[in-house]
Design a protein around this motif. Structure first.
Motif, PDB file in Angstrom:
ATOM      1  N   GLY A   1     -10.259  25.502 -25.981  1.00 34.23           N
ATOM      2  CA  GLY A   1     -10.422  24.125 -26.397  1.00 34.23           C
ATOM      3  C   GLY A   1     -10.353  23.086 -25.305  1.00 34.23           C
TER       4      GLY A   1
ATOM      5  N   ARG B   1     -12.162  19.549 -26.530  1.00 38.43           N
ATOM      6  CA  ARG B   1     -13.116  19.491 -27.641  1.00 38.43           C
ATOM      7  C   ARG B   1     -12.611  18.648 -28.817  1.00 38.43           C
ATOM      8  NH1 ARG B   1     -12.800  25.865 -29.465  1.00 38.43           N
ATOM      9  NH2 ARG B   1     -10.649  25.833 -30.236  1.00 38.43           N
TER      10      ARG B   1
ATOM     11  N   ASP C   1     -10.154  19.244 -31.178  1.00 37.82           N
ATOM     12  CA  ASP C   1      -9.799  19.849 -32.465  1.00 37.82           C
ATOM     13  C   ASP C   1      -8.349  19.609 -32.865  1.00 37.82           C
ATOM     14  OD1 ASP C   1      -9.616  21.819 -30.199  1.00 37.82           O
ATOM     15  OD2 ASP C   1      -8.542  22.983 -31.695  1.00 37.82           O
ATOM     16  N   GLU C   2      -7.502  19.197 -31.949  1.00 34.04           N
ATOM     17  CA  GLU C   2      -6.097  18.988 -32.306  1.00 34.04           C
ATOM     18  C   GLU C   2      -5.827  17.571 -32.810  1.00 34.04           C
ATOM     19  OE1 GLU C   2      -3.363  20.153 -29.309  1.00 34.04           O
ATOM     20  OE2 GLU C   2      -4.084  22.219 -29.204  1.00 34.04           O
TER      21      GLU C   2
ATOM     22  N   LEU D   1      -9.953  16.116 -35.135  1.00 33.90           N
ATOM     23  CA  LEU D   1     -10.619  16.878 -36.185  1.00 33.90           C
ATOM     24  C   LEU D   1     -10.484  16.148 -37.520  1.00 33.90           C
ATOM     25  CD1 LEU D   1     -12.075  19.676 -36.415  1.00 33.90           C
ATOM     26  CD2 LEU D   1      -9.920  20.564 -37.307  1.00 33.90           C
TER      27      LEU D   1
ATOM     28  N   ASN E   1     -15.270  25.693 -37.506  1.00 33.39           N
ATOM     29  CA  ASN E   1     -14.349  24.609 -37.836  1.00 33.39           C
ATOM     30  C   ASN E   1     -13.745  23.925 -36.615  1.00 33.39           C
ATOM     31  OD1 ASN E   1     -14.708  25.029 -40.623  1.00 33.39           O
ATOM     32  ND2 ASN E   1     -13.183  26.655 -40.609  1.00 33.39           N
ATOM     33  N   LYS E   2     -14.334  24.154 -35.434  1.00 34.01           N
ATOM     34  CA  LYS E   2     -13.874  23.516 -34.199  1.00 34.01           C
ATOM     35  C   LYS E   2     -15.085  23.053 -33.388  1.00 34.01           C
ATOM     36  CE  LYS E   2      -9.503  26.041 -33.991  1.00 34.01           C
ATOM     37  NZ  LYS E   2      -8.619  26.930 -33.212  1.00 34.01           N
TER      38      LYS E   2
ATOM     39  N   TRP F   1     -14.704  19.902 -40.147  1.00 34.29           N
ATOM     40  CA  TRP F   1     -14.982  20.891 -39.093  1.00 34.29           C
ATOM     41  C   TRP F   1     -15.396  20.255 -37.769  1.00 34.29           C
ATOM     42  CZ3 TRP F   1     -20.056  19.735 -38.228  1.00 34.29           C
ATOM     43  CH2 TRP F   1     -20.755  19.190 -39.316  1.00 34.29           C
TER      44      TRP F   1
END
Length: 221
Positions: free
Chosen positions: A59, A125, A127-128, A131, A169-170, A207
């Motif tokens: 990530g 990216r 995602d943490e 998202l 989903n990321k 996602w």
């Protein structure tokens, strides 16, 4: 992605080798040696800029070697992206009208270096923390951290050099490229391959995060 000690010089060489392996020189109408000679001056900046940054994970990565549309068109680079361990090439969403993609330019805040290639540092990216946030809300989070969003060129570099960065989903929006309306480019997974599409600035997706990086970019000048 490895337990070996992170060495920025070795990682720069890996990224450059990967681009040559994917035949970027031919797409740029250059020999492999000329392509390497063009990009090699960025090596010292990669080593200096990555100092103190952790080794790559799926990530987050310390730096990316970004090739711009000045050298290779977006569509050509997109077709060379794949998911990790897969072979199906990336493709453009049909909702981009002909000639539409060229209208998406980096926002002025990015201060993208002029030229065919540059370096981007501390890339995440999203995602943490972003998202399921609308890009409009994600921008507040990103800029509040003293960071900036990624452009289309930068997002393509991320998936090209680290295919595992794009995962179920990321996936991630590229809020750093806009065309004057409410559309935001994004890369997600469709039909088993990376897909460059767009979403609305005010709409969240469970996602989809928004990728970001440190503000500083190192160019060839």
């Amino acid at each position: 992605m490895t337990d070996a000690p992170f060495d920025a010089g070795t990682e720069f060489d890996r990224q450059l080798d990967r681009l040559v392996e994917l035949d970027y020189p031919a797409l740029a109408k250059m020999t492999a040696d000329d392509f390497r000679g063009l990009v090699e001056p960025l090596r010292a900046a990669a080593v200096a800029g990555a100092a103190g940054l952790p080794a790559p994970t799926e990530g987050r990565v310390p730096f990316l070697l970004v090739i711009t549309r000045e050298l290779v068109p977006v569509e050509d680079r997109l077709a060379l992206t794949t998911l990790a361990g897969k072979r199906k090439p990336g493709f453009l969403d049909r909702h981009y009208a002909e000639g539409d993609l060229a209208r998406f330019d980096p926002i002025k805040e990015l201060e993208v270096p002029a030229g065919p290639a540059y370096l981007l540092f501390d890339v995440d990216r999203g995602d943490e923390e972003t998202l399921n946030l609308a890009p409009s809300s994600a921008m507040e989070v990103i800029t509040g951290q003293g960071r900036l969003p990624l452009s289309i060129d930068e997002g393509l570099a991320f998936v090209t050099l680290y295919p595992a960065a794009l995962a179920k989903n990321k996936c991630f929006s590229l809020v750093g490229s806009r065309c004057g309306d409410k559309r935001v480019p994004a890369i997600w997974i469709s039909q088993g391959a990376p897909k460059l599409g767009w979403c609305w600035y005010g709409n969240p997706h469970t996602w989809l995060g928004s990728a970001s990086a440190r503000p500083e970019r190192a160019g060839l000048e």
